[in-house]
Scaffold this active site. Structure first.
Site, mmCIF file in Angstrom:
data_model
loop_
_atom_site.group_PDB
_atom_site.id
_atom_site.type_symbol
_atom_site.label_atom_id
_atom_site.label_comp_id
_atom_site.label_asym_id
_atom_site.label_seq_id
_atom_site.Cartn_x
_atom_site.Cartn_y
_atom_site.Cartn_z
ATOM 1 N N CYS A 204 2.270 0.044 -8.644
ATOM 2 C CA CYS A 204 3.406 0.589 -7.899
ATOM 3 C C CYS A 204 4.620 0.849 -8.781
ATOM 4 O O CYS A 204 5.465 1.668 -8.439
ATOM 5 C CB CYS A 204 3.793 -0.358 -6.767
ATOM 6 S SG CYS A 204 2.511 -0.586 -5.538
ATOM 7 N N GLY B 281 0.821 -1.204 0.000
ATOM 8 C CA GLY B 281 0.000 0.000 0.000
ATOM 9 C C GLY B 281 0.851 1.249 0.000
ATOM 10 O O GLY B 281 1.981 1.248 -0.498
ATOM 11 N N GLU C 29 5.637 -3.469 0.839
ATOM 12 C CA GLU C 29 5.776 -3.159 -0.584
ATOM 13 C C GLU C 29 5.006 -1.864 -0.797
ATOM 14 O O GLU C 29 3.779 -1.846 -0.779
ATOM 15 C CB GLU C 29 5.228 -4.307 -1.442
ATOM 16 C CG GLU C 29 5.708 -4.283 -2.874
ATOM 17 C CD GLU C 29 4.946 -3.283 -3.728
ATOM 18 O OE1 GLU C 29 5.485 -2.165 -3.951
ATOM 19 O OE2 GLU C 29 3.838 -3.596 -4.156
ATOM 20 N N LEU C 30 5.756 -0.771 -0.988
ATOM 21 C CA LEU C 30 5.159 0.561 -0.951
ATOM 22 C C LEU C 30 5.203 1.242 -2.328
ATOM 23 O O LEU C 30 5.020 0.602 -3.347
ATOM 24 C CB LEU C 30 5.854 1.385 0.132
ATOM 25 C CG LEU C 30 5.921 0.700 1.508
ATOM 26 C CD1 LEU C 30 6.699 1.533 2.499
ATOM 27 C CD2 LEU C 30 4.531 0.392 2.031
ATOM 28 N N GLU D 266 4.665 9.712 -6.065
ATOM 29 C CA GLU D 266 4.072 8.644 -6.867
ATOM 30 C C GLU D 266 2.711 9.109 -7.383
ATOM 31 O O GLU D 266 1.804 9.381 -6.602
ATOM 32 C CB GLU D 266 3.901 7.373 -6.030
ATOM 33 C CG GLU D 266 3.288 6.226 -6.802
ATOM 34 C CD GLU D 266 3.063 4.987 -5.944
ATOM 35 O OE1 GLU D 266 3.299 3.876 -6.452
ATOM 36 O OE2 GLU D 266 2.655 5.145 -4.777
#
Length: 485
Positions: free
Chosen positions: A289, A235, A255-256, A383
């Site tokens: 991502c 997230g 896991e970013l 992002e």
């Protein structure tokens, strides 16, 4: 288990130890394209969360599955996912907004993720430790095993909800752990169906407990319960940082985010590079991502590359994700479109130029190409997580590598070049969890080690590597007296 009240509308509750658990609050889940209600979901309270953790811990302690049993269950789950591919893809398309073509690909990948997890369950092993290679240990024999951690808390995202859930749950089961699982609120239907598939495949009740609730509240409940041995989360960086800070000394995999750099060098195949950037920049409406975001193009080919980028972007069909011909559908919700639009407007106010796209129609933000941007703009330094590609010019390879590395993130990057020396030089110098050569940064094979550095996260996914994260090395030392009867 799923209660279907009318066609394509589900009434969903959490599942603990195989039993439906009604919550105290009900929320509606909408079709991301037409805003029709496709499900109602009830949120559980703290008591139900703690009960689910207790159930998972008791199962872990008392009801062990052999490696072969884990293999058999996961292999059967893989087969069932394959059998139900179209049904799952249709649900995925409605609740995420990704195209039916992309949804089918996700289900195909989930088939492989479960199969890989099954195979790894059979390969889980330790090795002998040459302890007698050190002084005074000639009467000892030692080896180690990989032991499961216990209760794994899996928190999964909305953008690739089915396959990324398989990436957490499959390895957790393969390693011998039990699970409490909170999926994204926007994507409950496929979560429910994945649990049904696991149960049909033979997974005993209580090994995976599915919990619906708000992220903020559930995060508080989880982190304050010390019976959870590990957190695995996909997230936003902000939530990942909060989870790390509040989990204490417990094992965490994160896991970013990322703002993936893609370098197009002067000797690149321009057509290939442009096609790849369009394909991966607008896949799932840019909500991945490792979406292509920052595209650095050598000044000698900038004009021709830009023309190709516009050409392939203009050929995309945007609209209803269930239409077989659609290439890009809506974003997850209007709030996210508002955010991306605000970033675009902020960049334009500071000199950026939208040279293609930018229009909005209800829940759809059309594919957008922007130039004249710089590293201080959110479209570059943050992002985007939306259908926007930024285009920037460079002259020297070392210069663009420095620009690529000028980021708080480091998940995955790419370079397009025909020169193997250039490719390997860039691969060495770019600080990123993975480097793709002659394809976009978004490429991922489910068996590969996947994970970032810096603010992009901690740990690696891919079934083999997730299992390493979900187990610990336990040495076993035997003292021998060398007496034989």
């Amino acid at each position: 288990m799923v209660q279907q009240t009318c066609e394509k509308v589900y009434d969903l509750n959490s599942v603990v130890n195989g039993q439906l658990v009604k919550g105290t609050k009900t929320v509606k889940v909408l079709n991301k394209f037409n805003n029709e209600v496709i499900a109602t979901v009830s949120f559980v309270n703290k008591e139900s969360v703690n009960n689910a953790i207790d159930v998972a811990l008791e199962k872990f302690k008392s009801d062990k599955l052999s490696k072969y049993e884990r293999y058999t269950i996961l292999r059967k789950a893989s087969d069932l996912i394959q059998e139900r591919k179209e049904e799952l893809a249709q649900d995925l398309s409605r609740e995420v907004g990704k195209t039916i073509k992309e949804s089918r690909v996700e289900i195909d990948r989930a088939v492989q993720t479960m199969l890989l997890s099954a195979e790894e369950a059979k390969n889980l092993a330790g090795e002998q430790i040459p302890i007698d290679a050190t002084p005074n240990n000639d009467k000892k024999v030692a080896y180690y095993v990989r032991a499961p951690l216990g209760v794994i808390c899996a928190i999964t995202p909305f953008n690739v909800p089915f396959n990324l859930s398989c990436h957490k749950i499959g390895p957790a089961i393969a390693a011998g752990n039990t699970v409490v699982w909170k999926p994204a609120t926007d994507t409950p239907i496929t979560a429910f169906k994945l649990l049904e598939i696991l149960r049909e495949a033979g997974l005993p009740d209580g090994y995976v407990n599915l919990l619906f609730g708000s992220g903020r509240e559930m995060g508080e409940y989880f982190t304050k319960n010390n019976k959870i041995a590990k957190f695995t989360f996909t997230g936003s960086p902000a939530v990942g940082r909060w989870l790390k800070e509040n989990s204490g000394l417990r094992n965490v995999s994160l896991e970013l985010g990322n703002n993936s750099p893609n370098i197009v060098h002067f000797d690149a195949d321009i057509d290939l590079a442009a096609k790849s950037c369009v394909k991966w920049g607008f896949a799932n409406a840019g909500q991945t991502c490792i979406s292509v975001q920052r595209v650095y193009v050598h000044k000698d080919i900038l004009k021709s590359f830009k023309e190709k980028l516009i050409q392939y972007t203009s050929e995309l069909k945007v609209g209803d994700p269930l239409d077989e011909n659609t290439d890009m559908g809506p974003m997850i919700n209007p709030r996210e479109i508002d955010r991306v639009e605000s970033w675009i407007n902020e960049a334009k106010a500071n000199g950026a130029n939208v040279f293609y796209g930018g229009q909005r129609d209800r829940n759809i933000l059309y594919p957008t190409l922007i130039e004249n941007v710089n590293s201080s703009m959110k479209l570059v330094c943050e992002e985007i997580f939306g259908p926007v590609i930024t285009l920037m010019e460079y002259e020297k390879l070392d210069e663009v590598i420095e620009l690529a590395n000028d980021s708080d993130y480091g998940l995955q990057s790419a370079i397009f070049t025909k020169n193997i020396n250039t490719a390997l030089y860039a691969a060495e110098k770019i600080t990123s969890g993975g480097i793709v050569i002659n394809d976009g940064s978004t490429y991922r094979a489910d068996l590969m080690p996947y994970g970032g550095i810096k603010n992009s996260g901690i740990g690696k996914e891919g079934p083999k590597y997730s299992i390493q994260e979900m187990t610990y090395i336990k040495p076993i030392i035997i003292h021998l007296d060398n007496k034989v009867n």
